[in-house]
Write an enzyme that holds these catalytic residues in place. Sequence first.
Site, short mmCIF file in Angstrom:
data_model
loop_
_atom_site.label_atom_id
_atom_site.label_comp_id
_atom_site.label_asym_id
_atom_site.label_seq_id
_atom_site.Cartn_x
_atom_site.Cartn_y
_atom_site.Cartn_z
N TRP A 1 20.92 83.76 45.22
CA TRP A 1 20.19 83.93 43.94
C TRP A 1 20.83 83.37 42.73
O TRP A 1 20.22 82.73 41.83
CB TRP A 1 19.99 85.47 43.74
N HIS A 2 22.29 83.65 42.93
CA HIS A 2 22.93 82.92 41.42
C HIS A 2 22.84 81.34 41.66
O HIS A 2 23.09 80.70 40.41
CB HIS A 2 24.39 83.26 41.74
N GLY A 3 22.57 80.78 42.53
CA GLY A 3 22.32 79.42 42.24
C GLY A 3 22.39 78.53 43.45
O GLY A 3 22.86 78.82 44.45
N PHE B 1 21.73 80.84 35.91
CA PHE B 1 21.28 81.64 37.31
C PHE B 1 19.93 81.52 37.17
O PHE B 1 19.02 81.79 37.10
CB PHE B 1 22.04 82.94 37.83
#
Lengths: 348, 484
Positions: B335-337, B484
């Site tokens: 999800w963060h990247g 993000f």
Amino acid sequence: MRLVTGLTQLPDEQVDDAPAGSAVRLVLGVVVVLSLVNAAIWFGLDASPRNRGYEVVAHKWELARDATAPVDLLLIGDSSCNQGIRPEVLGEAIGGTALNLCAIGSATTAHDAYLLAYYLEHVGRPRAIVVVHTWDTWQRDASKLRAMLWKIPVGSAAWAGRRPELTLSSRERFNANFGGLLPLYSQQISVRALLRSPRGGERIEFLPGGFMPMESPGNTAWLEGNLSEHVALVEHEAFTVSEWSRSGIDATLDLAAAAGVPVLLASAPAYERLAENPSFQAWEDGYEAFLNELAGRDGVSVLLGRPVPLPAEQLEKVDHPNPDGAAVYSRALADALRHTPLEPVAPR
Amino acid sequence: MQFNSFTFGGFLLIVLALNVALRDRRAQNAMLLVASYVFYGWWNWKLLTLIAASTALDYVLARQMVATDATLPPTGETAEVNARRRRMLVRTSVGANLALLGFFKYFNFFCDSAVTMARGLGLDVDPIVFDILLPVGISFYTFQTLSYTIDVYRRQLEPAESLLDFALFVSFFPQLVAGPIERASTFLPQVQRPRILRAGELVAGVHLITWGLFKKVALADNAAVYADAAFNDMSHASGLGLVLGALAFTLQIYCDFSAYSDIARGCAKLLGFELMLNFRLPYFAQSPSDFWRRWHISLSTWLRDYLYITLGGNRGSALMTYRNLTLTMLLGGLWHGARWNYVLWGAFHGLILVIYRIVPFLRDDVRKSDGLAGALNLAWRIPVMFALTVIGWVLFRAETFDQIRYWFTHASLERGPGDVRTAAALAVMWLPLAAVQTVQQLRGDLLWTTRLRPALQVAVLALLCATALIFGQREASEFIYFQF
């Protein structure tokens, strides 16, 4: 054990009731305290200034503002000229008056143009203009200049219309307008220095024509360290002119041409050990070629294409003469000036 | 428009003034929606179409679910048709939101990875790379709208009747680009009823904004200088320099992200809204599960409610629970990247969550013991979890696997030039934070400064402001979680 309970619990937010208006009172209270701190810093820095660059820029603008009649020879440029040229020596060489408005390298060539525009508009036309910059100022961009705009008393609105054009962010506009009143905001490094040693700063003494005498620091280690930095620079990089510096000198030359005033370009003095360095000589070849290119324009000529070498005892830094070095450098410029005709050019 | 910029300061003052001037709730909502779109459009106005399209789609789909209930009562034969239709609607919403996220955030990443894998197998494949601009905050608002349609589908939430109210829920400017990821069940009621500005909440808002700005400008941005120096050129850092770099990043990421949440929550309070708490002093965590109760709570609870529980949670065998935990953390990392090191970070947290469940003396229930045994227990639990967290941040901060390998093979206590200075600078930043947070933790009260005498509150806030002004980094640097 309370400690164990305290460390194992999941903390939460508990908001208490508060009397009406308490948030406004809190904000106002903070604003009042910060204003008092700001005032204390303002007085502290006024009594014990920490940023020589700010002082130089402010002083040169004061000189321009206070001038009532144009001088014969106007000097603009960076610190090598500010600390290196005694204007009376040059004035004597042409049988007239001279004023040293040179400031600092971080202000860039654009500052020359801004100051010259102001001088031409508010004081008048000098007989000639001498532009002096050291070898490494030509690479610089506008970042440092942006931080000192509040020292230049023309207001942020003036920047957009001036050449080279300086587009300001909202933060920079705020700083240009209010930076002088808000040292807590605008003079971060000076405030830190003030906190470290409240009585550590001292005011610069300028001589009447704008020359800033600066004694050597008293030990050669400082100069040798400064030499190493410059040797590292010239060994790893070649002489270049940033787009910003190019637009600064272009604007200066255009202003002079429009006013019909001849411009003389000069290289700064240099520590003799640096002047002997082959990499430095290669760098200076590039610089001299650039000055010659500028001299191709009408009314522009090169007064000194190569640096005047000075020994350690005549220097504060590798490109900053002390008063003895300033006398030598000023004489070198005066000699060159005696052989240079100062013919007015037709205004463009 | 960064929170730590003059532009935002001016913008917030205008919005606060308008919010007070407009007494009607609907007018306030309309003004806040316009303000939120201006705030978001400040980065790139073209991306407003994306957020508007996402809003419109989820609003319509959720309304359709209710319409389905109305036309086909969920009884008898029609119940199956009804359920099928609702499933189709929620799948459309989930699919569309994930497609949006997938395209803008992960398309190039998966293409690159597939090409690398194919080339590893000896296949000659040409890469497909699109020049895609990552919309700011897309991960936050898509997760927010996803939770809305899923909640409506699960009949845990009535859909918003007004498109304006729903659009404000999706785009409310304080939390739009970096959270907290709000739930419609708590936010929509606040949009739909008149809001009262309570003095206590306003005071808390001022404290949160000031503390947040201090953490961002004075701590995070200064710590970033040391973290960047260590991570951007590891070969020039000593063994101790690498450790200090990791500690600097540990400070930076917490102060940066929690500062954003504090400022967002503070601004919301000034407008009469309550956003969810996103951090509860995570570096006091004693175990990985405790860490996730304290770190980015709006994401961890989202992942728990919509992913972990959907996968089966801990309802199956122990093995299935471990699988669910690991999968949830892997996706949480992703999800963060679009980078493999985020996946690795997620995998690392999944792994330590599982280990803490398997190994008897590490289990959470052991720490319940009180007295001396409890104190001794804490004496190692908190530092060990902190060390694990720092290791996790190394995985997170590194840009390549080579960097990760380099850090783990070279980090040591061997001192290099400049390390003492760096350690001293980091200590100056860590100590005040640790002092304030120890008081917060021991009191269990994150807003204890609001209970100080008014004059003392003024002194504390003025000190924070002055410190940030004198020692903070001046360029309005972006908050880390914007990416993000």
